[in-house]
Write an enzyme that holds these catalytic residues in place. Structure first.
Site, PDB file in Angstrom:
ATOM      1  N   HIS A  79       0.823  -1.207   0.000  1.00 20.99           N
ATOM      2  CA  HIS A  79       0.000   0.000   0.000  1.00 20.99           C
ATOM      3  C   HIS A  79       0.861   1.262   0.000  1.00 20.99           C
ATOM      4  O   HIS A  79       0.490   2.265  -0.616  1.00 20.99           O
ATOM      5  CB  HIS A  79      -0.923  -0.003   1.222  1.00 20.99           C
ATOM      6  CG  HIS A  79      -1.754  -1.243   1.337  1.00 20.99           C
ATOM      7  ND1 HIS A  79      -2.734  -1.558   0.435  1.00 20.99           N
ATOM      8  CD2 HIS A  79      -1.736  -2.265   2.242  1.00 20.99           C
ATOM      9  CE1 HIS A  79      -3.293  -2.709   0.770  1.00 20.99           C
ATOM     10  NE2 HIS A  79      -2.712  -3.152   1.868  1.00 20.99           N
ATOM     11  N   ARG A  94      14.056  17.832  13.989  1.00 22.30           N
ATOM     12  CA  ARG A  94      14.927  16.721  14.389  1.00 22.30           C
ATOM     13  C   ARG A  94      14.813  15.543  13.422  1.00 22.30           C
ATOM     14  O   ARG A  94      15.759  14.782  13.269  1.00 22.30           O
ATOM     15  CB  ARG A  94      14.573  16.248  15.801  1.00 22.30           C
ATOM     16  CG  ARG A  94      14.973  17.208  16.897  1.00 22.30           C
ATOM     17  CD  ARG A  94      15.010  16.506  18.241  1.00 22.30           C
ATOM     18  NE  ARG A  94      13.709  16.022  18.646  1.00 22.30           N
ATOM     19  CZ  ARG A  94      12.871  16.706  19.425  1.00 22.30           C
ATOM     20  NH1 ARG A  94      13.208  17.911  19.852  1.00 22.30           N
ATOM     21  NH2 ARG A  94      11.704  16.199  19.758  1.00 22.30           N
ATOM     22  N   ASN A 108      16.176  16.035   8.988  1.00 31.04           N
ATOM     23  CA  ASN A 108      17.577  15.842   8.631  1.00 31.04           C
ATOM     24  C   ASN A 108      18.310  15.324   9.860  1.00 31.04           C
ATOM     25  O   ASN A 108      18.874  16.088  10.633  1.00 31.04           O
ATOM     26  CB  ASN A 108      18.189  17.162   8.149  1.00 31.04           C
ATOM     27  CG  ASN A 108      19.583  16.994   7.590  1.00 31.04           C
ATOM     28  OD1 ASN A 108      20.213  15.959   7.764  1.00 31.04           O
ATOM     29  ND2 ASN A 108      20.083  18.022   6.931  1.00 31.04           N
ATOM     30  N   HIS A 136      21.079  17.126  12.401  1.00 31.66           N
ATOM     31  CA  HIS A 136      20.543  17.280  13.748  1.00 31.66           C
ATOM     32  C   HIS A 136      21.445  16.623  14.787  1.00 31.66           C
ATOM     33  O   HIS A 136      21.666  17.175  15.872  1.00 31.66           O
ATOM     34  CB  HIS A 136      19.138  16.673  13.847  1.00 31.66           C
ATOM     35  CG  HIS A 136      18.718  16.422  15.265  1.00 31.66           C
ATOM     36  ND1 HIS A 136      18.823  15.177  15.862  1.00 31.66           N
ATOM     37  CD2 HIS A 136      18.239  17.253  16.220  1.00 31.66           C
ATOM     38  CE1 HIS A 136      18.410  15.261  17.117  1.00 31.66           C
ATOM     39  NE2 HIS A 136      18.052  16.503  17.353  1.00 31.66           N
ATOM     40  N   TYR A 162      24.000  21.761  21.145  1.00 26.15           N
ATOM     41  CA  TYR A 162      23.005  21.684  22.221  1.00 26.15           C
ATOM     42  C   TYR A 162      23.617  21.191  23.529  1.00 26.15           C
ATOM     43  O   TYR A 162      23.435  21.813  24.585  1.00 26.15           O
ATOM     44  CB  TYR A 162      21.866  20.767  21.789  1.00 26.15           C
ATOM     45  CG  TYR A 162      20.789  20.605  22.841  1.00 26.15           C
ATOM     46  CD1 TYR A 162      19.767  21.544  22.958  1.00 26.15           C
ATOM     47  CD2 TYR A 162      20.797  19.520  23.711  1.00 26.15           C
ATOM     48  CE1 TYR A 162      18.781  21.404  23.926  1.00 26.15           C
ATOM     49  CE2 TYR A 162      19.821  19.366  24.675  1.00 26.15           C
ATOM     50  CZ  TYR A 162      18.818  20.314  24.778  1.00 26.15           C
ATOM     51  OH  TYR A 162      17.848  20.171  25.739  1.00 26.15           O
ATOM     52  N   SER A 199      21.948  27.334  13.320  1.00 23.68           N
ATOM     53  CA  SER A 199      21.444  26.793  12.059  1.00 23.68           C
ATOM     54  C   SER A 199      20.999  27.912  11.122  1.00 23.68           C
ATOM     55  O   SER A 199      21.306  27.890   9.915  1.00 23.68           O
ATOM     56  CB  SER A 199      20.284  25.839  12.342  1.00 23.68           C
ATOM     57  OG  SER A 199      19.755  25.329  11.135  1.00 23.68           O
ATOM     58  N   HIS A 234      22.616  28.834   7.433  1.00 24.09           N
ATOM     59  CA  HIS A 234      21.745  28.832   6.265  1.00 24.09           C
ATOM     60  C   HIS A 234      21.804  30.187   5.547  1.00 24.09           C
ATOM     61  O   HIS A 234      21.851  30.248   4.316  1.00 24.09           O
ATOM     62  CB  HIS A 234      20.299  28.523   6.677  1.00 24.09           C
ATOM     63  CG  HIS A 234      20.013  27.062   6.823  1.00 24.09           C
ATOM     64  ND1 HIS A 234      20.289  26.362   7.975  1.00 24.09           N
ATOM     65  CD2 HIS A 234      19.480  26.170   5.959  1.00 24.09           C
ATOM     66  CE1 HIS A 234      19.938  25.104   7.821  1.00 24.09           C
ATOM     67  NE2 HIS A 234      19.447  24.954   6.599  1.00 24.09           N
TER      68      HIS A 234
END
Length: 456
Positions: free
Chosen positions: A42, A327, A330, A334, A342, A364, A368
């Site tokens: 499916h 999270r 990517n 991450h 972090y 981030s 970017h």
């Protein structure tokens, strides 16, 4: 129920378990989510529907050309403008790769092997090498960007160099961090400074540079052999996805972008209609880019290198909160942000999770935006404003939201993103093209400053 259906539902159940027990930084042998889901009849039908839809999309353009022109009127002007000077791209990439490969490894080895001082001299020795590392990272950021600006490389060529630049920078930092921590632990646990130290082998580091992960480990789970049919299949599908992305951009987005250069005035009606026209092609580009890169490209390299942990993404399409979406979209990036941004910020901020998560979003957004500045050649803080402001608002508004309605909200936010972001970037380009009719970002900023000063 048939035996085949039983196997399909069992495979689906095992997929859910693999997602549930995944932990950041731990590598185990597992397949990509779509690889397992496509075993279910499916789910595989949905992929077949997309294939049929894209086939009809290409056929529509081909038949339209034959009816109007009597031939295929496929244009490659956009490709010629976006890709060029590949010899310069190859030269810059080779220099970056060789420096990351040899300078980083042997410099780290020299630091570790000559670390025989004590007391203040040891601190001074480590401080000097820390400065050398900072200078190297700065050079890795500045020199390729300077070459892009110097040679006026096209957009796609610049994106290739910048993507590799950021990838090698993150890999360099991971290798340094893991080995520095290893050497410091050995030094603290060993009383005899003359004991030999354990350091990563060059072959391990060389493998890591091309493995589809940004977290360095001396050993990864490996497959027993390379399945070349999967390698060819993955890279072949990647090329097809790339061609489809080009087709959508050239025949659906570019005609919309041309409105910015033909219409003299940007009205509210123009803005709303343009953003909605960009949504559907934008969603198709996102789906193709996700499938082409995160599934095909990374799985192709994983199979080629016998890298057996292929959890490059999770089921982001089922999620209900912005935090879990970023999270899961990517996983590769991450994991790097979680381990080296972090967790480090959590230690500095005494475990404050909200501030640590905010630092991750800011880092981030900055990189970017840096990518877009060098690629486009101008600064317009679209990504910082969109992801930095709206991203954090979404994250803190419903960090643990559940239910179908939140999934609908999140899925609706995706086409809005892929339409609003290119809209503002093309608007900035058109403002630079028509400087007398429209204002760029900096014109707006400086004019507002002048008005404020005149009022004062």
């Amino acid at each position: 129920m048939s035996t085949n259906d039983d196997l399909n539902y069992e495979s689906f159940h095992s997929v859910k378990i693999s997602i549930k027990h995944r932990r950041t930084g731990e590598f185990t042998a597992r397949r990509s989510l779509l690889t397992d889901l496509f075993q279910i009849t499916h789910i595989n039908c949905i992929r077949n529907a997309f294939v049929a839809g894209f086939f009809l999309l290409i056929s529509r353009q081909a038949i339209n050309d034959l009816l109007h022109y009597g031939r295929f009127d496929w244009t490659f002007d956009l490709l010629n403008q976006a890709v060029g000077k590949l010899h310069i791209v190859a030269f810059i990439w080779c220099l970056m790769t060789l420096s990351t490969m040899f300078i980083v490894f042997y410099s780290t080895y020299m630091w570790a092997s000559n670390r025989k001082f004590t007391g203040l001299y040891l601190k001074l020795y480590d401080f000097i090498w820390s400065l050398i590392y900072i200078f190297y990272i700065t050079g890795l950021l500045v020199i390729p960007s300077w070459q892009i600006i110097k040679h006026q490389l096209p957009i796609a060529s610049s994106a290739i160099i910048l993507g590799e630049q950021l990838r090698q920078m993150m890999k360099t930092h991971s290798f340094m961090r893991e080995n520095v921590e290893k050497i410091l632990q050995q030094s603290n646990n060993s009383k005899d400074k003359k004991l030999s130290f354990k350091f990563s082998h060059f072959t391990q580091y060389f493998y890591f540079l091309f493995a589809p992960t940004l977290l360095y480990r001396d050993h990864y789970p490996r497959t027993s052999k390379i399945q070349w049919n999967i390698v060819m299949q993955m890279f072949g599908q990647f090329m097809i996805a790339l061609c489809l992305v080009y087709h959508i951009v050239a025949y659906f987005w570019v005609p919309i972008f041309q409105r910015f250069f033909t219409d003299d005035e940007i009205t509210l009606e123009f803005t709303i209609s343009t953003i909605f026209d960009l949504m559907l092609p934008g969603v198709l580009i996102v789906i193709l880019a996700f499938y082409g890169f995160f599934h095909c490209w990374l799985n192709g390299f994983a199979e080629l290198l016998r890298f057996d942990d292929r959890m490059f993404y999770e089921d982001w399409w089922n999620l209900t909160s912005a935090a879990t979406f970023w999270r899961s979209w990517n996983v590769v990036v991450h994991d790097w942000l979680y381990v080296y941004v972090y967790k480090d910020m959590s230690k500095l901020l005494n475990g404050n999770r909200n501030l640590s998560a905010t630092c991750v979003v800011i880092v981030s957004a900055i990189f970017h935006e840096y990518f877009m500045i060098i690629t486009l050649g101008f600064f317009s803080p679209v990504l910082i404003g969109w992801f930095g402001i709206f991203g954090m608002l979404f994250r803190f508004s419903f960090p643990r939201a559940k239910g179908t309605r939140w999934n609908i909200v999140l899925l609706a936010f995706v086409p809005i993103c892929v339409a609003v972001i290119p809209y503002f970037y093309v608007l900035e380009v058109s403002a630079r093209y028509f400087p007398l009719k429209r204002k760029t970002f900096w014109n707006i900023v400086f004019n507002s400053e002048k008005q404020t000063n005149s009022e004062l």
